[in-house]
Design a protein around this motif. Structure first.
Motif, PDB file in Angstrom:
ATOM      1  N   VAL A   1      33.351  63.011  55.529  1.00  0.00           N
ATOM      2  CA  VAL A   1      33.326  61.919  54.560  1.00  0.00           C
ATOM      3  C   VAL A   1      33.172  62.613  53.079  1.00  0.00           C
ATOM      4  CG1 VAL A   1      32.395  59.951  53.443  1.00  0.00           C
ATOM      5  CG2 VAL A   1      32.488  60.077  56.290  1.00  0.00           C
ATOM      6  N   LYS A   2      34.143  62.541  52.339  1.00  0.00           N
ATOM      7  CA  LYS A   2      34.167  63.153  50.872  1.00  0.00           C
ATOM      8  C   LYS A   2      33.412  62.189  50.093  1.00  0.00           C
ATOM      9  CE  LYS A   2      37.030  64.891  47.199  1.00  0.00           C
ATOM     10  NZ  LYS A   2      38.287  65.294  46.609  1.00  0.00           N
ATOM     11  N   LYS A   3      33.804  60.968  50.185  1.00  0.00           N
ATOM     12  CA  LYS A   3      33.016  59.837  49.444  1.00  0.00           C
ATOM     13  C   LYS A   3      33.218  58.541  50.174  1.00  0.00           C
ATOM     14  CE  LYS A   3      35.786  58.038  45.881  1.00  0.00           C
ATOM     15  NZ  LYS A   3      36.441  57.886  44.432  1.00  0.00           N
ATOM     16  N   CYS A   4      31.967  57.921  50.056  1.00  0.00           N
ATOM     17  CA  CYS A   4      32.031  56.436  50.631  1.00  0.00           C
ATOM     18  C   CYS A   4      31.415  55.334  49.497  1.00  0.00           C
ATOM     19  CB  CYS A   4      31.170  56.506  51.779  1.00  0.00           C
ATOM     20  SG  CYS A   4      31.123  54.737  52.605  1.00  0.00           S
ATOM     21  N   GLN A   5      32.015  54.264  49.146  1.00  0.00           N
ATOM     22  CA  GLN A   5      31.529  53.321  48.419  1.00  0.00           C
ATOM     23  C   GLN A   5      31.797  51.845  48.748  1.00  0.00           C
ATOM     24  OE1 GLN A   5      33.254  53.376  44.307  1.00  0.00           O
ATOM     25  NE2 GLN A   5      35.215  54.266  44.931  1.00  0.00           N
ATOM     26  N   CYS A   6      30.902  50.931  48.774  1.00  0.00           N
ATOM     27  CA  CYS A   6      31.207  49.676  49.183  1.00  0.00           C
ATOM     28  C   CYS A   6      30.907  48.697  47.840  1.00  0.00           C
ATOM     29  CB  CYS A   6      30.544  49.323  50.488  1.00  0.00           C
ATOM     30  SG  CYS A   6      30.789  47.565  50.948  1.00  0.00           S
ATOM     31  N   PHE A   7      31.889  47.812  47.281  1.00  0.00           N
ATOM     32  CA  PHE A   7      31.449  47.170  46.176  1.00  0.00           C
ATOM     33  C   PHE A   7      32.388  45.779  46.354  1.00  0.00           C
ATOM     34  CE2 PHE A   7      35.218  49.978  45.844  1.00  0.00           C
ATOM     35  CZ  PHE A   7      36.234  49.317  45.266  1.00  0.00           C
ATOM     36  N   THR A   8      31.900  45.002  45.507  1.00  0.00           N
ATOM     37  CA  THR A   8      32.589  43.682  45.267  1.00  0.00           C
ATOM     38  C   THR A   8      33.891  43.858  44.267  1.00  0.00           C
ATOM     39  OG1 THR A   8      30.747  42.389  45.563  1.00  0.00           O
ATOM     40  CG2 THR A   8      32.315  41.394  44.666  1.00  0.00           C
ATOM     41  N   SER A   9      34.879  43.292  44.858  1.00  0.00           N
ATOM     42  CA  SER A   9      36.125  43.401  43.868  1.00  0.00           C
ATOM     43  C   SER A   9      35.665  42.947  42.549  1.00  0.00           C
ATOM     44  CB  SER A   9      37.175  42.796  44.410  1.00  0.00           C
ATOM     45  OG  SER A   9      38.487  42.449  43.690  1.00  0.00           O
ATOM     46  N   PRO A  10      36.155  43.413  41.353  1.00  0.00           N
ATOM     47  CA  PRO A  10      36.055  42.918  40.063  1.00  0.00           C
ATOM     48  C   PRO A  10      36.817  41.645  39.717  1.00  0.00           C
ATOM     49  CG  PRO A  10      37.186  45.109  39.902  1.00  0.00           C
ATOM     50  CD  PRO A  10      36.691  44.877  41.280  1.00  0.00           C
ATOM     51  N   ARG A  11      38.014  41.490  40.524  1.00  0.00           N
ATOM     52  CA  ARG A  11      38.703  40.182  40.390  1.00  0.00           C
ATOM     53  C   ARG A  11      38.740  39.243  41.017  1.00  0.00           C
ATOM     54  NH1 ARG A  11      44.933  43.297  40.326  1.00  0.00           N
ATOM     55  NH2 ARG A  11      44.490  44.969  38.447  1.00  0.00           N
ATOM     56  N   ASN A  12      37.921  39.328  42.217  1.00  0.00           N
ATOM     57  CA  ASN A  12      37.601  38.146  43.071  1.00  0.00           C
ATOM     58  C   ASN A  12      35.931  38.573  43.802  1.00  0.00           C
ATOM     59  OD1 ASN A  12      37.308  36.572  45.405  1.00  0.00           O
ATOM     60  ND2 ASN A  12      39.281  37.065  46.311  1.00  0.00           N
ATOM     61  N   ALA A  13      35.007  37.489  43.395  1.00  0.00           N
ATOM     62  CA  ALA A  13      33.666  37.718  43.754  1.00  0.00           C
ATOM     63  C   ALA A  13      33.477  37.688  45.236  1.00  0.00           C
ATOM     64  CB  ALA A  13      32.878  36.828  42.991  1.00  0.00           C
ATOM     65  N   LYS A  14      34.435  37.084  45.744  1.00  0.00           N
ATOM     66  CA  LYS A  14      34.388  36.912  47.320  1.00  0.00           C
ATOM     67  C   LYS A  14      34.991  37.723  48.290  1.00  0.00           C
ATOM     68  CE  LYS A  14      33.287  31.935  47.183  1.00  0.00           C
ATOM     69  NZ  LYS A  14      33.875  30.575  47.615  1.00  0.00           N
ATOM     70  N   LEU A  15      35.524  38.817  47.547  1.00  0.00           N
ATOM     71  CA  LEU A  15      36.269  39.901  47.998  1.00  0.00           C
ATOM     72  C   LEU A  15      35.341  41.330  48.104  1.00  0.00           C
ATOM     73  CD1 LEU A  15      38.490  40.933  50.023  1.00  0.00           C
ATOM     74  CD2 LEU A  15      39.726  41.461  47.760  1.00  0.00           C
ATOM     75  N   SER A  16      34.816  41.846  49.286  1.00  0.00           N
ATOM     76  CA  SER A  16      34.286  43.202  49.166  1.00  0.00           C
ATOM     77  C   SER A  16      35.146  44.341  49.809  1.00  0.00           C
ATOM     78  CB  SER A  16      32.891  43.161  50.028  1.00  0.00           C
ATOM     79  OG  SER A  16      31.974  42.230  49.243  1.00  0.00           O
ATOM     80  N   ILE A  17      34.947  45.375  49.217  1.00  0.00           N
ATOM     81  CA  ILE A  17      35.938  46.497  49.570  1.00  0.00           C
ATOM     82  C   ILE A  17      34.996  47.732  50.037  1.00  0.00           C
ATOM     83  CG2 ILE A  17      37.795  48.266  49.001  1.00  0.00           C
ATOM     84  CD1 ILE A  17      38.274  46.033  46.802  1.00  0.00           C
ATOM     85  N   LEU A  18      35.223  48.184  51.297  1.00  0.00           N
ATOM     86  CA  LEU A  18      34.536  49.515  51.772  1.00  0.00           C
ATOM     87  C   LEU A  18      35.823  50.589  51.594  1.00  0.00           C
ATOM     88  CD1 LEU A  18      32.473  51.281  53.117  1.00  0.00           C
ATOM     89  CD2 LEU A  18      33.398  50.237  55.272  1.00  0.00           C
ATOM     90  N   GLU A  19      35.458  51.608  50.807  1.00  0.00           N
ATOM     91  CA  GLU A  19      36.504  52.531  50.615  1.00  0.00           C
ATOM     92  C   GLU A  19      35.891  54.009  50.986  1.00  0.00           C
ATOM     93  OE1 GLU A  19      39.045  53.206  46.981  1.00  0.00           O
ATOM     94  OE2 GLU A  19      37.295  54.670  46.562  1.00  0.00           O
ATOM     95  N   ILE A  20      36.582  54.641  51.971  1.00  0.00           N
ATOM     96  CA  ILE A  20      36.171  56.055  52.613  1.00  0.00           C
ATOM     97  C   ILE A  20      37.190  57.028  52.328  1.00  0.00           C
ATOM     98  CG2 ILE A  20      35.291  57.260  54.544  1.00  0.00           C
ATOM     99  CD1 ILE A  20      34.556  54.452  55.672  1.00  0.00           C
ATOM    100  N   VAL A  21      36.944  58.019  51.712  1.00  0.00           N
ATOM    101  CA  VAL A  21      37.727  59.224  51.613  1.00  0.00           C
ATOM    102  C   VAL A  21      37.207  60.418  52.737  1.00  0.00           C
ATOM    103  CG1 VAL A  21      38.672  60.941  50.187  1.00  0.00           C
ATOM    104  CG2 VAL A  21      38.145  58.748  49.186  1.00  0.00           C
ATOM    105  N   LEU A  22      38.269  60.575  53.528  1.00  0.00           N
ATOM    106  CA  LEU A  22      38.283  61.568  54.723  1.00  0.00           C
ATOM    107  C   LEU A  22      38.757  62.972  54.264  1.00  0.00           C
ATOM    108  CD1 LEU A  22      38.124  59.500  57.916  1.00  0.00           C
ATOM    109  CD2 LEU A  22      36.246  60.278  56.770  1.00  0.00           C
ATOM    110  N   LYS A  23      38.279  63.832  54.517  1.00  0.00           N
ATOM    111  CA  LYS A  23      39.103  65.287  54.301  1.00  0.00           C
ATOM    112  C   LYS A  23      38.867  66.066  55.615  1.00  0.00           C
ATOM    113  CE  LYS A  23      35.172  67.847  52.153  1.00  0.00           C
ATOM    114  NZ  LYS A  23      34.640  68.566  51.136  1.00  0.00           N
ATOM    115  N   ASP A  24      40.106  67.042  55.949  1.00  0.00           N
ATOM    116  CA  ASP A  24      39.858  68.025  56.510  1.00  0.00           C
ATOM    117  C   ASP A  24      40.509  69.324  55.759  1.00  0.00           C
ATOM    118  OD1 ASP A  24      42.646  67.954  56.827  1.00  0.00           O
ATOM    119  OD2 ASP A  24      42.691  67.066  58.800  1.00  0.00           O
ATOM    120  N   ASN A  25      40.653  70.606  56.690  1.00  0.00           N
ATOM    121  CA  ASN A  25      41.172  71.498  55.850  1.00  0.00           C
ATOM    122  C   ASN A  25      42.479  71.459  55.597  1.00  0.00           C
ATOM    123  OD1 ASN A  25      42.420  71.750  58.312  1.00  0.00           O
ATOM    124  ND2 ASN A  25      41.510  73.812  58.965  1.00  0.00           N
TER     125      ASN A  25
END
Length: 869
Positions: free
Chosen positions: A233-257
């Motif tokens: 896991v390089k980055k992980c964030q979970c937030f509410t969409s700025p355009r839709n208060a009833k939509l949440s987004i979990l975003e994970i960035v995975l990396k390997d070599n």
């Protein structure tokens, strides 16, 4: 330290709470989390192996340094500890059960005075791999060295401790509601799928599988494929969409070599906007955590991504994946509303240990000869295969089972019928048969003579004949049937010929009257249109024996139809009758011989499935002088070419059919189209000729009038629906134009085409339509390129499926779970061969009681009794 000194539940709960709270080294009443784990792992159970105890000591040392670790290191250590604890608990409990088993064995020996080998002696195993089966040495229960795949770890657990496993595992008939892992509520939900017992779950096979077993690097991902990748896991964030208060987004960035990939999850609903829930999601996948992800590779605006992948956090990049959906071949089950995939998979994993109770009905010699895996291994691997090879072996065995028990049941039915030696013994040679041969204005083909010999040999026996004659359109099946009927009549018996439609029954009657008048034999026609007075006369003549042959439709099976001495039943286009209807006609006599005919070529696999208990003869040769029908596929834009051909042929004194499709769901609409087309053709296109109209909603009298006018060439062009598919024989007709040809099945088109080409002149079939896709175009091309009805039927089955080939939707076909008559033809052939070999050795199956029990179960459960009715 004994097993009771370890509080396994308390240790697991401590690890779970620490993970839930974000690896903060929680403070308890007496100890910090790390101190409690250090002390606990420092005292491993004595039942563990030396290697396992060493691992516990190492784990204790690592927890001593827990307070100095990073978040990522803590997460990895907790995950490793949970797996270590789980495996150690299993080993400890197994050792404890071994001890209990030894105590019980000693107590049994003390009370019964029996040697230790008496209750554990494995059954004798055949060392011969040959097949056919030998009468001895056939192993009837599971081999002692068989193995079962455990889905969570994909490890093989030997059944060496089978007695202990059998004590632990629920029985196959155990209700799901009584299993602690499922319970009453989940059991009621699973009942929606017809799953009530452990056996039901084990036999609830997946409808498909998704292959996540292929692990790739990020740089090797390709859109459209399924894959598994392991990354950090390089980055992980979970937030509410700025355009839709009833939509949440979990975003994970995975990396390997080799690169990195972004994965997004979307959660719709206000509850997902809660900050606590979002923080909890972030804690699951902190930066630096090693994650395995499985899913479908898709394109996104950020590049390649995985579509809603299944994720599992690992202790390190080479760690074992425990998930049921990550990094493996994942089963996809048939579901219904309210029943989720996870619930079914959980039920399956709960049921799998009960495979130890399952004994393989197939003898080992048979399995070895054909290279089949043992049934327990097959069932385990059809649910949770280790890889695609294991899945293929499992599927092959289970498909074989479905086909094998069907064929075995059909062959047993045939065997039992042949034990009834109370049919009429008919004379194959006699004055009537010889006189009929002399009356024929043509010579029989070699194929016709071969089939006649098959039939006459059957009629000489007191065992009732049950033979199917297959022959392409125009191959001369009726002549073959007449020889059989005359053999019955000259032996003092009556015959009955039943056809599915009045048109076909009348066609048969018309042919037979011409022949029977020359032989001075009466013959009558009985249909729904027969007047009451005529009907009563026929009934009376049948009962007295004055009437030797009755031709008709379903009217023949009415209660008032009573034969004095029925010796032969002939059923044409028999697939159009139900099993019950055919049986009722046979019951009009005492075990009469039965000859069934079809002009609809049936692929061998379908014939084996539907008619595996019949003897089959095939007329595979057309009479001499029959020309190939020139077939052309036309678009609606080329309609003028079709009309020009019809005009040319009719001008030369010949006749033409124009056929319109009839679809059940819109019969009235299509009828209107037929009427409109008839009027247009008569008034605008061919005003100089007589055009007739024939459709299924006309009365029998009106149909007869239209057909007779066409037969007498008073009508040159006949506009018709599919009622002319069988039974209309007009040798002067040379053109068949089929509108909207893509709406017909290939076998039906082939039957319609057979209405022309019945005379000496060159005939033509024009398939007009506008196929909307390549498959539809390919289907019509098959007709254009081939006149072989059996080849066409095979192609039709591949395009439309077996049920539609015979103009029915699976009627009479067994409900296979895995097997496909299209894709598994080779396995069906093997199953037939194996069933025949078993029947050769012991048709009663007394040697193989488990096989007999399985056969009974299959027919009740799988086939619903339809085949053996």
């Amino acid at each position: 330290m004994t097993n009771d000194d370890i509080d396994w539940l308390r240790l697991q709960k401590a690890l779970a709470v620490e993970a839930e709270k974000g690896f903060v080294d929680l403070v308890g009443k007496q100890y910090r989390f790390s101190e409690f784990l250090c002390l606990s792992f420092g005292k491993p159970p004595a039942t563990l192996s030396v290697e396992e105890r060493r691992r516990w000591q190492e784990m204790a040392m690592q927890f001593a340094e827990y307070h100095q670790m990073t978040q990522e290191e803590r997460q990895s250590l907790v995950a490793a500890a949970r797996r270590c604890l789980h495996l150690s608990q299993q080993v400890s409990e197994q050792q404890h059960l071994y001890a209990l088993g030894d105590i019980e064995d000693k107590e049994t020996r003390r009370q019964g005075g029996q040697g230790s080998n008496s209750s554990h002696q494995p059954p004798a195993t055949s060392h011969s791999s040959d097949f056919p089966l030998s009468s001895t040495g056939v192993q009837m229960c599971a081999p002692t060295d068989s193995r079962i795949i455990q889905p969570k770890t994909s490890t093989l657990v030997s059944t060496k401790s089978s007695e202990i496993n059998q004590r632990l595992a629920p029985s196959l008939e155990q209700p799901l509601t009584r299993l602690p892992e499922i319970g009453a509520r989940r059991g009621e939900i699973l009942a929606k799928l017809g799953l009530y017992t452990v056996r039901d779950v084990l036999l609830y096979y997946p409808r498909d599988h998704i292959n996540y077993a292929r692990q790739v690097k990020i740089c090797d991902l390709e859109a459209g494929e399924t894959a598994t990748l392991v990354g950090t896991v390089k980055k992980c964030q979970c937030f509410t969409s700025p355009r839709n208060a009833k939509l949440s987004i979990l975003e994970i960035v995975l990396k390997d070599n080799t690169g990195q990939i972004r994965i997004n999850y979307f959660f719709a609903g206000g509850r997902y906007s809660h900050r606590g829930w979002q923080e909890q999601q972030k804690r699951k996948y902190p930066p630096g955590a090693v994650v395995a992800a499985s899913g479908l590779v898709k394109e996104s605006k950020y590049g390649l991504t995985l579509d809603k992948p299944a994720l599992e956090v690992l202790a390190h990049p080479g760690d074992t994946i425990d998930s049921l959906t990550v990094g493996r071949v994942v089963p996809i089950y048939p579901l219904t509303e309210g029943v989720g995939a996870d619930m079914v998979r959980k039920a399956v994993t709960t049921a799998l240990p009960s495979l130890v109770h399952l004994k393989d009905p197939l003898p080992k010699a048979l399995r070895d000869y054909y290279g089949f895996v043992e049934v327990r291994e097959a069932i385990a691997n059809i649910h949770f295969p280790a890889d695609t090879d294991a899945l293929e072996l499992a599927r092959r065995r289970l498909v074989f089972d479905e086909f094998f028990y069907l064929q075995l049941g059909l062959l047993q039915r045939q065997y039992k019928a042949r034990q009834i030696a109370n049919s009429a013994v008919l004379s194959p040679s006699g004055q009537l048969v010889e006189k009929f041969y002399q009356l024929l204005p043509f010579k029989l083909t070699g194929a016709q003579q071969r089939v006649i010999n098959d039939i006459l040999n059957d009629l000489k026996k007191s065992v009732p004949m049950n033979r199917l004659v297959q022959g392409d359109v125009g191959s001369g099946k009726t002549v073959v049937a007449v020889v059989a009927i005359l053999a019955a009549i000259q032996s003092g018996y009556q015959g009955a010929l039943m056809a599915p439609t009045e048109v076909l029954a009348e066609q048969h009657y018309r042919k037979l009257v011409g022949w029977f008048n020359l032989l001075h034999l009466p013959v009558e026609l009985l249909t729904g249109s027969t007047p009451a007075a005529k009907r009563r006369q026929i009934h009376a003549q049948l009962e007295t024996g004055e009437l030797p042959l009755l031709v008709g439709t379903h009217a023949l099976i009415q209660d008032k139809v009573i034969f004095q001495r029925l010796g032969l039943v002939v059923i044409d286009e028999q697939h159009r009758f139900g099993v019950g209807q055919r049986a009722r006609l046979q019951q009009k006599g005492e075990s009469p011989h039965v000859l069934t005919m079809t002009a609809t070529p049936i692929p061998r696999t379908l014939a084996l499935t539907l008619h595996g208990d019949l003897d089959v003869s095939q007329i595979d040769e057309l009479p001499p002088g029959r020309q190939k029908i020139h077939t052309t596929v036309l678009s609606s834009k080329e309609r003028s070419h079709a009309y020009e051909l019809i005009l040319r042929e009719v001008a030369q004194g010949r006749q033409a059919y124009i056929v319109l499709p009839l679809v059940e769901e819109s019969e009235k609409l299509d009828l209107k189209a037929a009427v409109d087309e008839f009027q247009k053709l008569q008034e605008s296109i061919f005003p100089q000729f007589q055009v007739g109209l024939l459709h299924g909603r006309m009365s029998s009298a009106d149909k007869d009038e239209v057909i007779n006018l066409f037969r007498d060439n008073q009508t040159q062009i006949l506009v018709s629906t599919t009622v002319i598919e069988v039974g209309v024989d007009v040798p002067n007709a040379t053109v068949m134009l089929i509108e909207n040809a893509e709406r017909f099945g290939l076998s039906q088109l082939h039957q319609l085409r057979g209405r022309v080409g019945r005379g000496a002149a060159q005939s033509f079939c024009l398939l007009m339509g506008n196929p909307k896709n390549e498959t539809a175009r390919q289907r019509l091309k098959v007709l254009e390129e081939s006149q072989d009805g059996f080849f066409i039927a095979e192609a039709d089955m591949r395009f439309r499926g077996p049920g539609e080939v015979l103009g029915m939707r699976q009627a009479g076909l067994p409900d296979f779970t895995l097997a496909s008559l299209i894709d598994d033809q080779a396995v069906l052939e093997i199953a037939r061969e194996a069933a025949e070999k078993v029947m050769e050795k012991d048709p009663t199956l007394q040697r193989w009681s488990l096989m007999q029990a399985e056969l009974t179960y299959r027919y009740q459960k799988l086939m619903g009794g339809t085949i053996l009715t």
